[in-house]
Enzyme design. Structure first.
Site, PDB file in Angstrom:
ATOM      1  N   HIS A   8       0.832  -1.219   0.000  1.00 27.01           N
ATOM      2  CA  HIS A   8       0.000   0.000   0.000  1.00 27.01           C
ATOM      3  C   HIS A   8       0.864   1.265   0.000  1.00 27.01           C
ATOM      4  O   HIS A   8       0.412   2.316   0.455  1.00 27.01           O
ATOM      5  CB  HIS A   8      -0.946   0.047   1.201  1.00 27.01           C
ATOM      6  CG  HIS A   8      -1.671  -1.245   1.472  1.00 27.01           C
ATOM      7  ND1 HIS A   8      -2.933  -1.515   1.010  1.00 27.01           N
ATOM      8  CD2 HIS A   8      -1.266  -2.363   2.137  1.00 27.01           C
ATOM      9  CE1 HIS A   8      -3.298  -2.725   1.399  1.00 27.01           C
ATOM     10  NE2 HIS A   8      -2.297  -3.268   2.077  1.00 27.01           N
TER      11      HIS A   8
ATOM     12  N   SER B  61      15.202  22.351 -14.817  1.00 30.63           N
ATOM     13  CA  SER B  61      14.023  23.180 -15.042  1.00 30.63           C
ATOM     14  C   SER B  61      14.502  24.539 -15.536  1.00 30.63           C
ATOM     15  O   SER B  61      15.541  25.031 -15.121  1.00 30.63           O
ATOM     16  CB  SER B  61      13.249  23.335 -13.728  1.00 30.63           C
ATOM     17  OG  SER B  61      12.487  24.528 -13.756  1.00 30.63           O
TER      18      SER B  61
ATOM     19  N   LYS C 276      16.136  22.083  -9.613  1.00 35.60           N
ATOM     20  CA  LYS C 276      15.431  20.879 -10.067  1.00 35.60           C
ATOM     21  C   LYS C 276      16.324  19.905 -10.800  1.00 35.60           C
ATOM     22  O   LYS C 276      17.231  20.263 -11.524  1.00 35.60           O
ATOM     23  CB  LYS C 276      14.262  21.267 -10.983  1.00 35.60           C
ATOM     24  CG  LYS C 276      13.081  21.891 -10.266  1.00 35.60           C
ATOM     25  CD  LYS C 276      12.428  20.985  -9.245  1.00 35.60           C
ATOM     26  CE  LYS C 276      11.505  19.966  -9.857  1.00 35.60           C
ATOM     27  NZ  LYS C 276      10.265  20.528 -10.360  1.00 35.60           N
TER      28      LYS C 276
ATOM     29  N   GLU D 225       9.641   9.314 -16.350  1.00 30.40           N
ATOM     30  CA  GLU D 225       8.241   9.719 -16.546  1.00 30.40           C
ATOM     31  C   GLU D 225       7.741   9.325 -17.941  1.00 30.40           C
ATOM     32  O   GLU D 225       6.612   8.873 -18.116  1.00 30.40           O
ATOM     33  CB  GLU D 225       8.097  11.230 -16.354  1.00 30.40           C
ATOM     34  CG  GLU D 225       8.379  11.672 -14.922  1.00 30.40           C
ATOM     35  CD  GLU D 225       8.558  13.177 -14.840  1.00 30.40           C
ATOM     36  OE1 GLU D 225       7.558  13.873 -14.686  1.00 30.40           O
ATOM     37  OE2 GLU D 225       9.714  13.650 -14.941  1.00 30.40           O
TER      38      GLU D 225
END
Ligand code: ARG
Length: 462
Positions: free
Chosen positions: A160, A281, A287, A294
């Site tokens: 979970h 970024s 970043k 992704e």
């Protein structure tokens, strides 16, 4: 403007197609990718036509050589592709006629574009199964490298996405080795089933010419000719199986990519992606984004989409060939390209990433991850039934939670207040290293077990 009728089949047509008809009908924009397979199929067919005496040896020779010239024109970008010629099959044949003259017209004896395209596409998909297998093997090697480096590094195991029990980094990496092994076996199964030749089924009913289907099947590396000509030209199961196997594989990649996204976040810091696989970024200087992970996570969309699309194209099609089936190619091409790219990117990322052993260990000890070890100790050492041990442990977790500490930080007094029989050696099982070392059951997370699995896979993947 009325165009002239097609030279390949225009005998009964006075006029050529409407421009929009040509646009919806033509597949040359994408099926040019099948050129190498188309030419291999045609060369095998021509050689067989000569061997069976259906065409002369000299015609077959001219056809065979002319086709090689066509192939090299295509490979060097010199081939004049024509939309008016619809597809790769007619483009190649028309060019062959330019090159060798009338003998080219004998190539299509005892054949149809229906069995021709079925052969071409089958050969192409078969190659993709091989590419997928190689790419998956490379990914397994990268995972094995990670597993070997950190066979005994402890980290939290989750259910979970809540901390469950400590596991080892090596164990987690090896879970993916197992998943990708099943993917490889799915591609291998699909490949074995698709490896039968439709060539010689002709349009749908076979042919009256004395062809030798065994010969062409063998020349193209197929195990046998397909036994039913109607089935041979109307079957696209091979592409569907490839897409189904690809979808499951992409789903695995997506799960793994999701873990890498989570693990590389500032909150987790389990892994650091190398610069090669990260992006910055344009506005936030701090970043370090896991874009590759992704995008791998997202590729499943188009791959599974292709599977659904082709399933939908095929459902309800009466036997045998219908032009609907031309819609089998673009999506399959795209799915295969996406899968190969995702596999290559994942292999690169896994090979270059660095696991943060300290963060993993700190995280492994939080969230009462050794509560099950404590319950097992109560069963083993004090003879409590597991249900009661579970209850006692739950009370101890509540005490720790109240004090704002983890289980190993409780005092013996804290413990004995909950159950008088608890002894000081209980603290041995509360450490995460001891916890993982104790899970020696087959397939368990103990470093000793993990090393056995790694050695077994090293042998298999040699
Ligand atoms: N371009 C066609 C396809 O991809 C080739 C087969 C055409 N057959 C036909 N009977 N029109 O399916």
């Amino acid at each position: 403007m009325t165009k002239t009728a097609n030279t390949m089949w225009g005998g009964r047509f006075a006029a050529g197609p409407d421009a929009i008809m040509e646009a919806i009908n033509a597949s040359i924009g994408f099926d040019r990718r099948l050129a190498p397979q188309d030419i291999a199929g045609s060369r095998a067919h021509a050689a067989m036509l000569a061997a069976t005496g259906i065409i002369s040896d000299s015609d077959a020779k001219a056809i065979g050589e002319g086709l090689l010239t066509v192939l090299s024109e295509i490979e060097t970008g010199k081939f004049p592709f024509s939309t008016a010629l619809e597809d790769i099959h007619m483009n190649v044949e028309a060019r062959l006629r330019d090159l060798i003259g009338d003998a080219a017209g004998r190539l299509h004896t005892a054949r149809s574009r229906n069995d021709q395209v079925a052969v071409d596409f089958r050969l192409w998909v078969r190659d993709q199964c091989d590419h997928a297998d190689q790419a998956l093997a490379a990914l397994q090697h990268a995972l094995l490298g990670q597993a070997e480096a950190g066979a005994d590094w402890v980290m939290p195991g989750f259910t979970h996405l809540q901390v469950a029990q400590p596991v080892t980094w090596g164990h987690h990496m090896m879970a993916y080795v197992e998943m990708f092994a099943r993917d490889r076996s799915r591609f291998a199964d699909a490949r074995a089933r698709m490896n039968a030749s439709p060539l010689g089924a002709a349009a749908l009913a076979g042919t009256s010419f004395p062809i030798d289907r065994e010969m062409t099947a063998q020349a193209l590396g197929f195990d046998r000719p397909m036994a039913n000509s109607l089935d041979a030209v109307s079957d696209r199961d091979f592409a569907l199986e490839f897409l189904a196997a690809s979808s499951i594989c992409a789903m695995h990649l997506s799960r793994m990519a999701e873990e890498l996204v989570i693990w590389s976040s500032a909150q987790f810091r389990f892994v650091k992606m190398s610069d090669k696989w990260s992006t910055g970024s344009s506005i936030m200087p701090q970043k370090r984004n896991p874009d590759a992970a992704e995008l791998i996570r997202a590729k499943i969309g188009r791959i599974f989409g292709a599977n659904v699309a082709l399933m939908t194209v095929m459902k309800g099609l009466p036997l045998a060939y219908s032009k609907d089936m031309q819609e089998d190619k673009e999506q399959t091409f795209d799915a295969a390209d996406s899968l190969m790219l995702a596999l290559a990117a994942m292999t690169g990322m896994v090979g270059d990433m660095t696991a943060n052993r300290d963060s993993l260990k700190i995280a492994a000890a939080t969230g009462f991850s050794t509560a099950t070890d404590l319950a097992d100790w109560l069963v083993r050492e004090l003879g409590l039934p597991f249900r009661e041990a579970h209850h006692v442990t739950g009370s101890l977790v509540a005490v720790a939670e109240g004090k704002g500490c983890d289980l190993p930080d409780l005092t013996l007094d804290d413990m004995q207040a909950v159950h008088a029989g608890i002894r000081t050696d209980v603290f041995d099982v509360l450490g995460v290293e001891n916890s993982v070392a104790s899970r020696t059951s087959f397939g368990g997370t103990a470093p000793a077990q993990v090393r056995v699995q790694i050695a077994a896979w090293r042998e298999v993947l040699k």
